[in-house]
Design a protein around this motif. Structure first.
Motif, PDB file in Angstrom:
ATOM      1  N   ASN A 154      18.628 -10.612 -19.653  1.00  0.00           N
ATOM      2  CA  ASN A 154      17.253 -10.729 -19.538  1.00  0.00           C
ATOM      3  C   ASN A 154      16.544 -11.246 -20.861  1.00  0.00           C
ATOM      4  N   GLU A 194      14.574 -13.737 -10.054  1.00  0.00           N
ATOM      5  CA  GLU A 194      14.234 -12.702 -10.481  1.00  0.00           C
ATOM      6  C   GLU A 194      14.206 -12.523 -11.744  1.00  0.00           C
ATOM      7  N   ASP A 217      15.571   4.102 -14.922  1.00  0.00           N
ATOM      8  CA  ASP A 217      15.455   4.378 -16.605  1.00  0.00           C
ATOM      9  C   ASP A 217      15.912   5.624 -16.793  1.00  0.00           C
ATOM     10  N   ARG A 253      17.775  -2.831 -11.622  1.00  0.00           N
ATOM     11  CA  ARG A 253      16.405  -2.896 -10.724  1.00  0.00           C
ATOM     12  C   ARG A 253      17.143  -4.381  -9.844  1.00  0.00           C
ATOM     13  N   VAL A 254      17.306  -5.163 -10.590  1.00  0.00           N
ATOM     14  CA  VAL A 254      17.902  -6.530 -10.105  1.00  0.00           C
ATOM     15  C   VAL A 254      18.909  -6.541  -9.114  1.00  0.00           C
ATOM     16  N   GLU A 288      16.311  -2.638 -16.168  1.00  0.00           N
ATOM     17  CA  GLU A 288      16.137  -4.055 -15.484  1.00  0.00           C
ATOM     18  C   GLU A 288      17.384  -4.728 -14.570  1.00  0.00           C
ATOM     19  N   VAL A 289      18.434  -4.515 -15.476  1.00  0.00           N
ATOM     20  CA  VAL A 289      19.673  -4.848 -14.545  1.00  0.00           C
ATOM     21  C   VAL A 289      20.006  -4.205 -13.389  1.00  0.00           C
ATOM     22  N   THR A 334      11.049   2.880 -11.631  1.00  0.00           N
ATOM     23  CA  THR A 334      11.143   3.378 -12.889  1.00  0.00           C
ATOM     24  C   THR A 334      12.120   4.561 -13.048  1.00  0.00           C
ATOM     25  N   THR A 340      15.251  -4.874  -6.021  1.00  0.00           N
ATOM     26  CA  THR A 340      13.841  -4.287  -6.137  1.00  0.00           C
ATOM     27  C   THR A 340      13.093  -5.528  -6.967  1.00  0.00           C
ATOM     28  N   ARG A 341      11.917  -5.706  -6.203  1.00  0.00           N
ATOM     29  CA  ARG A 341      11.067  -6.682  -7.100  1.00  0.00           C
ATOM     30  C   ARG A 341      10.582  -5.694  -8.154  1.00  0.00           C
ATOM     31  N   CYS A 342       9.709  -6.436  -8.980  1.00  0.00           N
ATOM     32  CA  CYS A 342       9.650  -5.781 -10.458  1.00  0.00           C
ATOM     33  C   CYS A 342       8.519  -4.676 -10.347  1.00  0.00           C
ATOM     34  N   GLY A 343       8.702  -4.006 -11.474  1.00  0.00           N
ATOM     35  CA  GLY A 343       7.835  -2.879 -11.575  1.00  0.00           C
ATOM     36  C   GLY A 343       8.167  -1.472 -10.845  1.00  0.00           C
ATOM     37  N   GLN A 390       4.938  -8.312  -3.612  1.00  0.00           N
ATOM     38  CA  GLN A 390       5.188  -7.023  -3.820  1.00  0.00           C
ATOM     39  C   GLN A 390       4.408  -6.203  -2.666  1.00  0.00           C
ATOM     40  N   ILE A 425       2.298  -3.898 -13.036  1.00  0.00           N
ATOM     41  CA  ILE A 425       2.133  -5.236 -13.352  1.00  0.00           C
ATOM     42  C   ILE A 425       0.733  -5.629 -13.100  1.00  0.00           C
TER      43      ILE A 425
END
Lengths: 808, 436
Positions: free
Chosen positions: A292, A168, B353, B338-339, B335-336, B350, B343-346, A128, A194
């Motif tokens: 998920n 992912e 949401d 974002r994927v 989450e769905v 936000t 987007t990378r996680c995190g 990231q 994270i």
């Protein structure tokens, strides 16, 4: 017989089989050993706990109500496994089995799992923020590769790749697991980066923070749980119910679906549920079909090895996710290609349609809309309709699902397959139920009364019965299979030992026969030996005591008799011319002239004869007699043995007969040989006697001359006196000489006899040796083999006991 | 949260006297200086598709939203019920409009059955079987189906695939439809009675469902007055189901979707359906709208209350269940998306949401409140608590924002801008203000 007993018996059986029977077969029939070993292993496999129980996997979409269903089967009043929360609840397969006292047993993943998570999160953060990779985490290469390549965290090698297990997806799964461990919830927690979760997990491992985050106080309790779980690891921990159900069940929930769930390796709940008594084990699997959801692989791993699956569906019937899982895990194929006449329970598929009470409720509303004013059918009727419809739907759906797997079949087998399929679908058991109504019936809550009057109306009891039947059937099958395998093991051992037994029983017959002969012979031998023994003693007594005494007296008698003859002879000498006599004396007793005078010879002759007589009469004759008697005794007693031996089959009588003859001849010949030996001695004795007498006479004569008694007056008188004195002197010499030499002769004879008798010390024993010796030697050699045979007999007897026990 | 923006807005009294359009125009100008269009707003009708797993309760929710107290659409039955996309729009009187399949459909199917062209998927086969026999699981034998179709097209010159009366009857029915399929059929009723509803049910989930190319229901409902159309799509995720492909087909063009889930959360097959049709991508890019609803929360409440040994009121448990469920679904959808955005996680996104509109609801409790049946008493006392009115308002707001190009553009601009959460909240509150 129940399964517990069976397991115990099988264990004893295999333990037994690997003892004496094993070593016996190894020694005699090593080529059969592998078969026995395999059968033992097979038996042990059958008797293993996981085999003995029928584990039924509950498969269904997330939220369909698997846990609710399981709870209604286990205890309608309680929620033994967590049910009905928000989100996919059941995270790990929860195994529910019977226990008289409730327990919860959990094992955890060790620090490696947490390390993996930290590593994955670090990689994520590095990617990231575009910084170079630093492996600050202690993780072996293999684990790193696992993260980088395979990545699904749950233990399922080969989980089918799909969109959600993409890069992912995996990362998401790691993040959500980390969140759950740190915050107690899978979702949310987005206010923390994270890096925060990575550092929190680092803290649980006792490692310093990498990204500079410190766990917040509200997360401390969760992290403490993680620390606990890691330290327990594979050893697992067991909780027993103390006090309230609530607290215990709370602990179950914390493991099954709570904060610690991502670290759970295995989870098992014991509960005193009647329905589970017969070895039924329920496996509550994580629901599938949710986006998920990281637990899919847990479910497919279980289904892959499941023997029985209960597919839980709701009013919509079989979902794509469930059907896919059954298909991709190969379970459908296993069921479809199962031999139609197979008797075994598994693989097996049951379908339970839950929540049909909802349908009945909706049907009431629909009816009111579509038929305003009409009387609304009773709830139970609507429920039953829903059940019937649901059965039809599920059959149709499954037929279509199965058909998809048939499509690939080669054209020529398609018809057969389709028939098999139709049969399968027709025999498919579908249970439409209402777990909720069943529960309400048990709860008796006035605010929420049940719509059914009897438990049967909910169809749950029928489902329980069916599952119990399965467990029974499974147990019966297992017992049958165990029995069959045990039977094969018995036969295998028996076959192996039968040949050995045959081989060894020849030896045994031999041994028995010899033993019988021996004991039979003993009946003849013993009295004979008893008879012979005193005779031998008597013989010895005579040889050593009686005969030597006789020698003394006989010598005395002979000397006395000879003395008289000598005196008489001397008397005749005094009638000779005195000068002749004087000349004779002067010449040492011998003067050969016109009429030869040989004093020594004449005297010796007079002694010889009576002494010879004394020898033959006093020594030889009784000796001969005694030996002859003894020889006869031996011959007679051996005769008895010969008679006995003649009556037995297969004994070499001739040898004994030869021995008998030999013994008689030998004993008899002893005397002759003694005599021969004695004859030499008597010749020697004669010479010695003669020499002794001559010497004495010469000496006496010499003395006479030396004393000048031969000159002067009164020679004649002096000579007469000389002869009178000479007689006893000679007798004395003869006596001592004869006695000595006779004794010597006798001793020589005795030695010969004793030597000769040595062979006949125990002629009966010798005869028995002749008869049985070889046989007995063989028997002695065979003895260990006979022992072996007896061991085999013991084995077979023990085996029969096992056999009886197992067929009981 | 937006889900909680229930009644009114930041400026109460003045707003009430003005129309929401004026308020939004003022707000827009104030925010980014964009001049409000002077001409009269042209109403652009917005169709919102209802997507979810089979049996999750889409039709129940729709009934509760549009026609409380009626089983306008069949719901809650066994199996996949809704056989075709059913659009519910506004009408002064209850209306059913149906366009049946025509000969070209049958000819195309026949061609594909004969294998001269692209083959048929399993679910299409099911659809054919359904059309020919009234049961989608019957007669998947291609040859039989081909003969049946031929017979339906030319009953006088061909022989039926089998001699059973049911088959012949069904195929004659199909023949009739194919002959007259081109025209639209229309039934309406001032005071909808059992017969009307039965007709609707027959076309939505009954024997005729397979024969319909298009089904539309008109219903006098204030929610739909803005031109909003709600499209009940066949459920997805049921194995070997003939209808699911119809849902996917509709999704290809969708501008707005109401995703319905139960407590388990959003199903993989629903996500797949949304993704394959490109809808998720459009949402992620701000070109389409998504509202999430978690239904059947009454059941979760029952469980929770039981677990807690009913220490509090049912409604209190329900409230906490709704809160929890909304958070979960928001998280899942976030989450769905974002994927989808790559987007990378995190943390960076936000806001997805927060701008997602997610509601927990219980159609069943709503129905109980409406019905007032003594045998089946509601556990909640006001309809508002069931979550249904909030969903209605969200739909209304969406319909209003999308009803003109200008408001729509304003909405998208605000949503895409960074740090716009407060503005977005305000905008939606303005639109909501005259909510139902």
């Amino acid at each position: 017989m129940d399964l517990g007993k069976l397991a115990e018996r099988v264990e004893r059986l295999t333990e037994w089989a690997s003892g004496t029977p094993w070593s016996m077969i190894k020694r005699w029939e090593p080529q059969r050993l592998s078969a026995v070993a395999e059968l033992c292993l097979e038996l042990q496999r059958y008797a293993a706990t996981e085999q003995a129980e029928l584990a039924i996997c509950f498969l269904g979409s997330a939220g369909v109500g698997k846990s609710t269903l399981i709870n209604s089967l286990v205890d309608p009043q309680l929620q033994v496994v967590p049910q009905g929360g928000i989100g996919p609840l059941t995270a790990q397969a929860t195994v529910v089995r019977y226990a008289s006292e409730p327990y919860l047993h959990a094992t955890y993943h060790g620090p490696r799992r947490v390390n993996q998570l930290v590593f994955a999160l670090d990689r994520c953060c590095e990617r990231q923020s575009g910084i170079a990779r630093q492996t600050a985490v202690e993780l072996d290469l293999e684990a790193q590769r696992e993260i980088e390549l395979v990545l699904p965290l749950s233990d399922a090698p080969g989980a089918e790749p799909s969109e959600s297990t993409s890069d992912e997806g995996r990362m998401r799964s790691y993040v959500s697991q980390a969140k759950q461990l740190v915050t107690g919830r899978q979702l949310g927690g987005n206010e923390h980066p994270i890096e925060y979760f990575a550092d929190c997990l680092r803290a649980t491992l006792g490692n310093p923070a990498r990204w500079g985050h410190v766990p917040l106080p509200e997360h401390e309790p969760f992290l403490a749980q993680v620390v606990d779980a890691i330290s327990i690891g594979d050893d697992g921990k067991e909780w027993e119910k103390e006090g309230e159900n609530r607290i215990f069940l709370g602990e179950v929930a914390r493991h099954a679906s709570g904060s610690i769930a991502p670290l759970i390796k295995s989870l098992e709940v014991g509960w005193p549920a009647e329905a589970l008594r017969d070895g039924l084990v329920l496996v509550d699997l994580p629901g599938i079909g949710i986006a998920n959801d990281e637990y899919r692989s847990v479910t497919s791993t279980w289904i892959r090895r499941a023997t029985a699956v209960v597919l839980v569906v709701d009013r919509s019937g079989v979902t794509e996710a469930s059907a896919d899982l059954l298909r991709t895990t190969g379970f459908l194929n296993t069921i479809l290609h199962r031999v139609p006449e197979a008797t075994s329970v598994s693989p097996l598929l049951r379908v339970v349609a839950v929540k049909l009470d909802d349908v009945a409720n909706a049907a009431r509303a629909t009816f009111k809309t579509l038929h305003p004013g009409a009387r609304v059918p009773a709830w139970l009727e609507l429920f039953r309709n829903a059940c019937d419809e649901s059965k039809r739907l599920i059959r149709n759906q499954l037929e279509a699902v199965f058909e998809q797997s048939v499509v690939t079949a080669p054209a020529e087998t398609k018809v057969e397959r389709r028939d098999a399929l139709r049969q399968l679908v027709e025999s498919l058991q579908v249970y439409p139920v209402s777990a909720i109504e069943y529960r309400k019936l048990h709860e008796d809550d006035d605010d929420d009364p049940p719509k059914i009057k009897a438990a049967e109306d909910s169809n749950i009891p029928a489902l329980i019965d069916s599952l119990s039947d399965l467990a029974h059937q499974h147990a019966t099958e297992l017992i049958d299979r165990c029995r069959a395998t045990a039977q094969r093991l018995f036969e295998s051992i028996e076959r192996a030992l039968a040949r050995v037994k045959d081989e060894l029983s020849g030896d045994e017959r031999q041994v028995t026969l010899v033993a019988e002969l021996r004991s039979s012979l003993e009946t003849v031998l013993r009295p004979a030996a008893d008879e012979l023994k005193p005779r031998l003693g008597a013989l010895r007594e005579r040889l050593r005591g009686t005969i030597p005494q006789v020698i003394e007296t006989e010598v005395e008698r002979s000397v006395t008799a000879a003395d008289a003859g000598v005196r008489e002879y001397f008397g005749t000498l005094q009638k000779l011319a005195w000068s002749t006599l004087r000349a004779t004396i002067r010449r040492g007793g011998t003067w050969v002239k016109a009429r030869p005078i040989d004093l020594p010879n004449e005297v010796a002759l007079r002694f010889e004869e009576p002494l010879t007589l004394a020898w033959s009469r006093g020594v030889v004759a009784p000796l001969r007699k005694a030996l002859k008697e003894f020889a006869m005794d031996i011959g007679r007693l051996l005769g008895k043995v010969i008679v006995w031996a003649g009556a037995q089959a297969g004994l070499d009588v001739a040898q004994v007969q030869r021995f008998q003859a030999e013994a008689e001849a030998e004993v008899a010949s002893l005397v002759t040989r003694g005599e021969l030996a004695a004859a030499d001695l008597t010749t020697l004795a004669k010479q010695k006697l003669q020499a002794g007498i001559q010497e004495e006479i010469r000496l006496a004569c010499q003395e006479f001359v030396d004393e000048r008694l031969d000159v002067g007056t009164g020679v004649k008188n002096r000579m007469s006196g000389f002869l009178d004195r000479l007689a006893p002197r000679v007798a004395q010499i003869a006596r001592t000489t004869a006695a000595r030499f006779l004794r010597e002769s006798y001793d020589a004879v005795l030695n010969q006899v004793v030597d000769g008798l040595q062979r006949f010390n125990d002629p009966l024993e010798y005869a028995s040796t002749l008869l049985l010796g070889a046989h007995e030697r063989d028997a002695r050699d065979a003895a260990p083999r006979v022992d072996e045979l007896n061991r085999i007999r013991t084995i077979l007897a023990e085996m029969a006991a096992f056999q009886a026990e197992l067929t009981e | 949260m937006l889900g909680g923006a229930r009644v009114g807005g930041p400026s109460e009294e003045p707003a009430r006297s003005r129309s929401w359009r004026t308020a939004v125009a003022e707000f827009g100008t104030a925010i980014d200086g964009a001049p409000a269009p002077v001409e009269e707003q042209v109403a652009l009708p917005l169709d919102v598709g209802v997507v979810g797993l089979t049996g999750v309760g889409k039709s129940s929710l729709l009934n509760a939203l549009v026609a409380p107290g009626f089983e306008l659409l069949p719901s809650g039955g066994v199996g996949p019920l809704t056989g075709t996309a059913v659009r519910i729009g506004h009408a002064a009187v209850a209306t059913l409009r149906v366009k049946y399949l025509d000969r070209s459909w049958a000819l195309d199917a026949l061609r594909r059955l004969n294998g001269s062209s692209v083959g048929l998927s399993n679910s299409e086969l099911g659809g054919l079987a359904f059309a020919c026999t009234g049961d989608q699981y019957k007669a998947r034998d291609r040859e039989w189906l081909a003969r049946a179709l031929r017979y339906a097209l030319h009953p006088h010159v061909t022989r039926p695939p089998d001699e059973s009366r049911d088959t012949i009857e069904a195929l004659h029915g199909l023949h009739e439809l194919l002959e007259h399929g081109a025209t639209e059929h229309r039934w309406s009723s001032d005071a909808p009675d059992g017969a009307f509803f039965r007709r609707v049910h027959d076309h939505v989930s009954g024997r005729r469902a397979a024969l319909c190319e298009r089904v539309e229901v008109g219903w006098p409902c204030p929610l739909l007055e803005t031109g909003l159309g709600i499209v009940d799509l066949p459920g997805v995720g049921t194995s070997a189901d003939a209808y699911a492909s119809r849902a996917a087909a509709w999704m290809g063009e969708a501008k707005a979707v109401l995703v319905v889930t139960d407590r388990a959360g959003i199903a993989e097959s629903v996500v797949t359906c949304l993704r394959r049709s490109g809808f998720l991508q459009r949402v992620a890019e701000g070109r389409a709208d998504l509202i999430g609803v978690v239904t059947k929360l009454d059941q979760v409440t029952d469980d929770l209350r039981r677990q807690d040994r009913a220490q509090r009121k049912w409604s209190s448990y329900f409230r906490s269940v709704v809160e929890r469920a909304e958070a979960e679904l928001r998280g899942q959808l976030g989450e769905v998306l974002r994927v989808e955005r790559g987007t990378r996680c995190g943390g960076a996104f936000t806001r997805i949401d927060e701008t997602l509109r997610v509601f927990g609801a219980s159609s069943r409790e709503h129905q109980r409140i409406v019905e007032r049946d003594d045998a089946d008493r509601p556990r909640l006392h006001v309809a508002e608590s069931t979550g249904i009115p909030a969903v209605r308002r969200a739909l209304t707001a969406l319909a209003r924002l999308r009803s003109s190009p200008w408001t729509s553009a304003l909405f998208d601009r605000i949503r895409a801008a960074p740090d716009s959460l407060a503005h977005l909240t305000e905008l939606i509150a303005l639109v909501d203000m005259e909510g139902i």
